[in-house]
Design a protein around this motif. Sequence first.
Motif, PDB file in Angstrom:
ATOM      1  N   GLN A  55       0.836  -1.205   0.000  1.00 41.65           N
ATOM      2  CA  GLN A  55       0.000   0.000   0.000  1.00 41.65           C
ATOM      3  C   GLN A  55       0.872   1.256   0.000  1.00 41.65           C
ATOM      4  O   GLN A  55       0.568   2.233  -0.692  1.00 41.65           O
ATOM      5  CB  GLN A  55      -0.947   0.003   1.211  1.00 41.65           C
ATOM      6  N   ALA A  56       1.962   1.224   0.766  1.00 42.42           N
ATOM      7  CA  ALA A  56       2.882   2.374   0.807  1.00 42.42           C
ATOM      8  C   ALA A  56       3.546   2.567  -0.551  1.00 42.42           C
ATOM      9  O   ALA A  56       3.671   3.704  -1.035  1.00 42.42           O
ATOM     10  CB  ALA A  56       3.928   2.178   1.897  1.00 42.42           C
ATOM     11  N   ARG A  57       3.988   1.455  -1.169  1.00 42.93           N
ATOM     12  CA  ARG A  57       4.596   1.562  -2.506  1.00 42.93           C
ATOM     13  C   ARG A  57       3.604   2.127  -3.516  1.00 42.93           C
ATOM     14  O   ARG A  57       3.949   2.979  -4.339  1.00 42.93           O
ATOM     15  CB  ARG A  57       5.123   0.205  -2.965  1.00 42.93           C
ATOM     16  N   ALA A  58       2.358   1.688  -3.434  1.00 42.99           N
ATOM     17  CA  ALA A  58       1.332   2.191  -4.356  1.00 42.99           C
ATOM     18  C   ALA A  58       1.104   3.685  -4.143  1.00 42.99           C
ATOM     19  O   ALA A  58       0.961   4.443  -5.105  1.00 42.99           O
ATOM     20  CB  ALA A  58       0.030   1.414  -4.183  1.00 42.99           C
ATOM     21  N   ALA A  59       1.072   4.114  -2.888  1.00 39.27           N
ATOM     22  CA  ALA A  59       0.879   5.540  -2.593  1.00 39.27           C
ATOM     23  C   ALA A  59       2.048   6.357  -3.120  1.00 39.27           C
ATOM     24  O   ALA A  59       1.847   7.438  -3.693  1.00 39.27           O
ATOM     25  CB  ALA A  59       0.707   5.745  -1.090  1.00 39.27           C
ATOM     26  N   LEU A  60       3.285   5.860  -2.941  1.00 36.88           N
ATOM     27  CA  LEU A  60       4.450   6.576  -3.455  1.00 36.88           C
ATOM     28  C   LEU A  60       4.447   6.631  -4.978  1.00 36.88           C
ATOM     29  O   LEU A  60       4.777   7.661  -5.574  1.00 36.88           O
ATOM     30  CB  LEU A  60       5.742   5.918  -2.961  1.00 36.88           C
TER      31      LEU A  60
END
Length: 85
Positions: A50-55
């Motif tokens: 989820q963090a990678r997708a947000a970045l």
Amino acid sequence: MSDANVRIPAEARDRLARMASSEGMSLRGYLSHLAETLLTPEERAERAEQARAALREWNGYDPSAGERAALDAELDRRLSEAGAR
């Protein structure tokens, strides 16, 4: 809620009891709190994705698997170095 018995070494029990006491909690309450708040490996992987997708969405940052491995290795090296001090 029913209780369960868990067998652990006395040293581990005593350490957990000291940590619980320092937080003003019983050992039972402390272990329940840990179970409710610590993430499973699957939950950590999901949050990381989820963090990678947000970045990716925010600024286009999208390291490859190799780049992520290199970054992880660098972080491990730095943490090991800091622990040796």
